[in-house]
Design a protein around this motif. Structure first.
Motif, PDB file in Angstrom:
ATOM      1  N   ASP A  10       0.823  -1.219   0.000  1.00 49.55           N
ATOM      2  CA  ASP A  10       0.000   0.000   0.000  1.00 49.55           C
ATOM      3  C   ASP A  10       0.855   1.266   0.000  1.00 49.55           C
ATOM      4  OD1 ASP A  10      -2.392  -1.407   0.014  1.00 49.55           O
ATOM      5  OD2 ASP A  10      -2.537  -1.405   2.199  1.00 49.55           O
ATOM      6  N   SER A  11       2.051   1.188   0.566  1.00 50.89           N
ATOM      7  CA  SER A  11       2.897   2.372   0.691  1.00 50.89           C
ATOM      8  C   SER A  11       3.790   2.604  -0.532  1.00 50.89           C
ATOM      9  CB  SER A  11       3.773   2.259   1.941  1.00 50.89           C
ATOM     10  OG  SER A  11       4.627   1.139   1.828  1.00 50.89           O
ATOM     11  N   CYS A  12       3.636   1.776  -1.555  1.00 53.83           N
ATOM     12  CA  CYS A  12       4.496   1.864  -2.736  1.00 53.83           C
ATOM     13  C   CYS A  12       3.739   2.523  -3.901  1.00 53.83           C
ATOM     14  CB  CYS A  12       4.935   0.448  -3.129  1.00 53.83           C
ATOM     15  SG  CYS A  12       5.722   0.317  -4.725  1.00 53.83           S
ATOM     16  N   PRO A  13       4.124   3.754  -4.277  1.00 50.55           N
ATOM     17  CA  PRO A  13       3.420   4.414  -5.382  1.00 50.55           C
ATOM     18  C   PRO A  13       3.618   3.692  -6.718  1.00 50.55           C
ATOM     19  CG  PRO A  13       5.290   5.738  -4.657  1.00 50.55           C
ATOM     20  CD  PRO A  13       5.163   4.604  -3.693  1.00 50.55           C
ATOM     21  N   TYR A  14       4.776   3.084  -6.922  1.00 47.39           N
ATOM     22  CA  TYR A  14       5.020   2.344  -8.165  1.00 47.39           C
ATOM     23  C   TYR A  14       4.120   1.109  -8.260  1.00 47.39           C
ATOM     24  CZ  TYR A  14       9.068   5.340  -8.590  1.00 47.39           C
ATOM     25  OH  TYR A  14       9.882   6.434  -8.692  1.00 47.39           O
ATOM     26  N   CYS A  15       3.821   0.519  -7.115  1.00 47.18           N
ATOM     27  CA  CYS A  15       2.930  -0.648  -7.093  1.00 47.18           C
ATOM     28  C   CYS A  15       1.531  -0.267  -7.583  1.00 47.18           C
ATOM     29  CB  CYS A  15       2.831  -1.223  -5.685  1.00 47.18           C
ATOM     30  SG  CYS A  15       4.371  -1.911  -5.055  1.00 47.18           S
ATOM     31  N   ARG A  16       1.052   0.871  -7.132  1.00 48.76           N
ATOM     32  CA  ARG A  16      -0.291   1.306  -7.544  1.00 48.76           C
ATOM     33  C   ARG A  16      -0.332   1.575  -9.047  1.00 48.76           C
ATOM     34  NH1 ARG A  16       0.347   3.782  -2.591  1.00 48.76           N
ATOM     35  NH2 ARG A  16       0.797   5.826  -3.437  1.00 48.76           N
ATOM     36  N   ILE A  17       0.712   2.198  -9.570  1.00 43.11           N
ATOM     37  CA  ILE A  17       0.776   2.449 -11.015  1.00 43.11           C
ATOM     38  C   ILE A  17       0.845   1.131 -11.766  1.00 43.11           C
ATOM     39  CG2 ILE A  17       2.183   3.422 -12.873  1.00 43.11           C
ATOM     40  CD1 ILE A  17       3.102   5.567 -10.792  1.00 43.11           C
ATOM     41  N   VAL A  54       9.266  -4.415  -4.092  1.00 41.91           N
ATOM     42  CA  VAL A  54       7.932  -4.375  -4.694  1.00 41.91           C
ATOM     43  C   VAL A  54       7.881  -3.236  -5.697  1.00 41.91           C
ATOM     44  CG1 VAL A  54       6.655  -5.485  -2.832  1.00 41.91           C
ATOM     45  CG2 VAL A  54       7.052  -3.028  -2.722  1.00 41.91           C
ATOM     46  N   PRO A  55       7.120  -3.388  -6.752  1.00 42.73           N
ATOM     47  CA  PRO A  55       6.388  -4.598  -7.104  1.00 42.73           C
ATOM     48  C   PRO A  55       7.329  -5.697  -7.611  1.00 42.73           C
ATOM     49  CG  PRO A  55       6.133  -2.971  -8.852  1.00 42.73           C
ATOM     50  CD  PRO A  55       6.913  -2.314  -7.745  1.00 42.73           C
ATOM     51  N   THR A  56       6.925  -6.933  -7.364  1.00 46.48           N
ATOM     52  CA  THR A  56       7.597  -8.103  -7.910  1.00 46.48           C
ATOM     53  C   THR A  56       6.526  -9.009  -8.493  1.00 46.48           C
ATOM     54  OG1 THR A  56       9.520  -8.086  -6.449  1.00 46.48           O
ATOM     55  CG2 THR A  56       8.872 -10.215  -7.326  1.00 46.48           C
ATOM     56  N   LEU A  57       6.789  -9.525  -9.678  1.00 47.74           N
ATOM     57  CA  LEU A  57       5.888 -10.477 -10.323  1.00 47.74           C
ATOM     58  C   LEU A  57       6.648 -11.790 -10.462  1.00 47.74           C
ATOM     59  CD1 LEU A  57       3.538 -10.002 -13.305  1.00 47.74           C
ATOM     60  CD2 LEU A  57       5.175 -11.889 -13.346  1.00 47.74           C
ATOM     61  N   ILE A  58       6.033 -12.865  -9.966  1.00 49.45           N
ATOM     62  CA  ILE A  58       6.631 -14.184 -10.156  1.00 49.45           C
ATOM     63  C   ILE A  58       5.655 -15.064 -10.921  1.00 49.45           C
ATOM     64  CG2 ILE A  58       8.123 -14.068  -8.125  1.00 49.45           C
ATOM     65  CD1 ILE A  58       6.154 -15.956  -6.714  1.00 49.45           C
ATOM     66  N   LEU A  59       6.204 -15.948 -11.728  1.00 49.47           N
ATOM     67  CA  LEU A  59       5.404 -16.932 -12.447  1.00 49.47           C
ATOM     68  C   LEU A  59       5.598 -18.272 -11.747  1.00 49.47           C
ATOM     69  CD1 LEU A  59       6.311 -15.951 -16.101  1.00 49.47           C
ATOM     70  CD2 LEU A  59       4.165 -15.494 -14.920  1.00 49.47           C
ATOM     71  N   VAL A  60       4.476 -18.924 -11.441  1.00 43.35           N
ATOM     72  CA  VAL A  60       4.511 -20.185 -10.721  1.00 43.35           C
ATOM     73  C   VAL A  60       3.818 -21.250 -11.561  1.00 43.35           C
ATOM     74  CG1 VAL A  60       3.804 -21.359  -8.597  1.00 43.35           C
ATOM     75  CG2 VAL A  60       4.439 -18.946  -8.525  1.00 43.35           C
ATOM     76  N   LYS A  61       4.471 -22.406 -11.699  1.00 42.59           N
ATOM     77  CA  LYS A  61       3.901 -23.543 -12.423  1.00 42.59           C
ATOM     78  C   LYS A  61       4.036 -24.766 -11.531  1.00 42.59           C
ATOM     79  CE  LYS A  61       4.350 -26.291 -16.619  1.00 42.59           C
ATOM     80  NZ  LYS A  61       5.216 -26.576 -17.766  1.00 42.59           N
ATOM     81  N   GLY A  68      10.004 -14.506 -13.478  1.00 46.18           N
ATOM     82  CA  GLY A  68       9.411 -13.288 -12.950  1.00 46.18           C
ATOM     83  C   GLY A  68      10.385 -12.136 -13.052  1.00 46.18           C
ATOM     84  N   PHE A  69      10.025 -11.019 -12.421  1.00 44.28           N
ATOM     85  CA  PHE A  69      10.901  -9.860 -12.400  1.00 44.28           C
ATOM     86  C   PHE A  69      10.584  -8.997 -11.193  1.00 44.28           C
ATOM     87  CE2 PHE A  69       7.377  -9.067 -15.283  1.00 44.28           C
ATOM     88  CZ  PHE A  69       6.827  -7.893 -14.793  1.00 44.28           C
ATOM     89  N   MET A  70      11.599  -8.257 -10.739  1.00 45.38           N
ATOM     90  CA  MET A  70      11.449  -7.388  -9.577  1.00 45.38           C
ATOM     91  C   MET A  70      11.480  -5.933 -10.012  1.00 45.38           C
ATOM     92  SD  MET A  70      13.932  -9.160  -6.759  1.00 45.38           S
ATOM     93  CE  MET A  70      15.370  -9.109  -7.808  1.00 45.38           C
ATOM     94  N   GLY A  71      10.744  -5.136  -9.291  1.00 47.12           N
ATOM     95  CA  GLY A  71      10.747  -3.703  -9.534  1.00 47.12           C
ATOM     96  C   GLY A  71       9.735  -3.280 -10.575  1.00 47.12           C
ATOM     97  N   PHE A  72       9.540  -1.988 -10.657  1.00 46.53           N
ATOM     98  CA  PHE A  72       8.570  -1.447 -11.606  1.00 46.53           C
ATOM     99  C   PHE A  72       9.021  -1.721 -13.032  1.00 46.53           C
ATOM    100  CE2 PHE A  72       6.919   1.857 -14.377  1.00 46.53           C
ATOM    101  CZ  PHE A  72       5.568   1.760 -14.107  1.00 46.53           C
ATOM    102  N   SER A  73       8.068  -2.057 -13.863  1.00 46.41           N
ATOM    103  CA  SER A  73       8.351  -2.323 -15.269  1.00 46.41           C
ATOM    104  C   SER A  73       7.231  -1.727 -16.110  1.00 46.41           C
ATOM    105  CB  SER A  73       8.424  -3.840 -15.481  1.00 46.41           C
ATOM    106  OG  SER A  73       8.645  -4.126 -16.824  1.00 46.41           O
ATOM    107  N   ASP A  74       7.586  -1.185 -17.260  1.00 44.04           N
ATOM    108  CA  ASP A  74       6.545  -0.706 -18.161  1.00 44.04           C
ATOM    109  C   ASP A  74       5.907  -1.908 -18.864  1.00 44.04           C
ATOM    110  OD1 ASP A  74       8.211  -1.501 -20.285  1.00 44.04           O
ATOM    111  OD2 ASP A  74       8.939   0.516 -20.628  1.00 44.04           O
ATOM    112  N   LEU A  75       4.821  -1.670 -19.557  1.00 42.70           N
ATOM    113  CA  LEU A  75       4.071  -2.754 -20.190  1.00 42.70           C
ATOM    114  C   LEU A  75       4.917  -3.532 -21.188  1.00 42.70           C
ATOM    115  CD1 LEU A  75       1.482  -4.342 -20.692  1.00 42.70           C
ATOM    116  CD2 LEU A  75       0.826  -2.573 -22.346  1.00 42.70           C
ATOM    117  N   LYS A  76       5.627  -2.844 -22.045  1.00 45.88           N
ATOM    118  CA  LYS A  76       6.414  -3.508 -23.086  1.00 45.88           C
ATOM    119  C   LYS A  76       7.468  -4.441 -22.481  1.00 45.88           C
ATOM    120  CE  LYS A  76       9.214  -2.477 -27.163  1.00 45.88           C
ATOM    121  NZ  LYS A  76       9.764  -1.436 -28.011  1.00 45.88           N
ATOM    122  N   THR A  77       8.160  -3.972 -21.468  1.00 40.25           N
ATOM    123  CA  THR A  77       9.201  -4.761 -20.820  1.00 40.25           C
ATOM    124  C   THR A  77       8.596  -5.944 -20.070  1.00 40.25           C
ATOM    125  OG1 THR A  77      10.533  -2.764 -20.601  1.00 40.25           O
ATOM    126  CG2 THR A  77      11.166  -4.645 -19.240  1.00 40.25           C
ATOM    127  N   ALA A  78       7.508  -5.699 -19.348  1.00 37.87           N
ATOM    128  CA  ALA A  78       6.849  -6.776 -18.598  1.00 37.87           C
ATOM    129  C   ALA A  78       6.318  -7.854 -19.538  1.00 37.87           C
ATOM    130  CB  ALA A  78       5.704  -6.201 -17.759  1.00 37.87           C
TER     131      ALA A  78
END
Length: 95
Positions: A10-17, A54-61, A68-78
């Motif tokens: 909640d305290s991370c502005p990049y997470c909200r974006i 944060v933000p961090t996105l992980i892929l789980v199978k 996955g990747f850590m930190g803010f990423s734009d759409l193209k990079t993500a």
């Protein structure tokens, strides 16, 4: 089945974006389940996956982290990171 878990705070502005702009587009582009986890409300899950940034996105199978990747990423990079990791881990059998 592959699942994407996005760790935020909640305290991370990049997470909200990331949640409002990037994540909504990723959900439309990839036929996988996305789950958003607030690390303040779910510290045990964040600890389980060693989330330090944060933000961090992980892929789980099948319960295992496949990428996955850590930190803010734009759409193209993500999008490129997810495509690359899905291709490397799915052998043509995943979305």
């Amino acid at each position: 089945m592959i699942k994407a878990i996005v760790f935020t705070s909640d305290s991370c502005p990049y997470c909200r974006i990331f949640e409002k702009i990037v994540l909504n587009e990723l959900k439309r582009k990839f036929p996988i389940e996305f789950e958003v986890v607030n690390i303040s409300k779910n510290p045990d899950l964040a600890e389980k996956f060693n989330i330090e940034i944060v933000p961090t996105l992980i892929l789980v199978k099948d319960g295992k982290v496949i990428g996955g990747f850590m930190g803010f990423s734009d759409l193209k990079t993500a999008e490129a990171a997810i495509k690359k990791q899905l291709k490397a881990n799915c052998y043509g059998k995943c979305p």
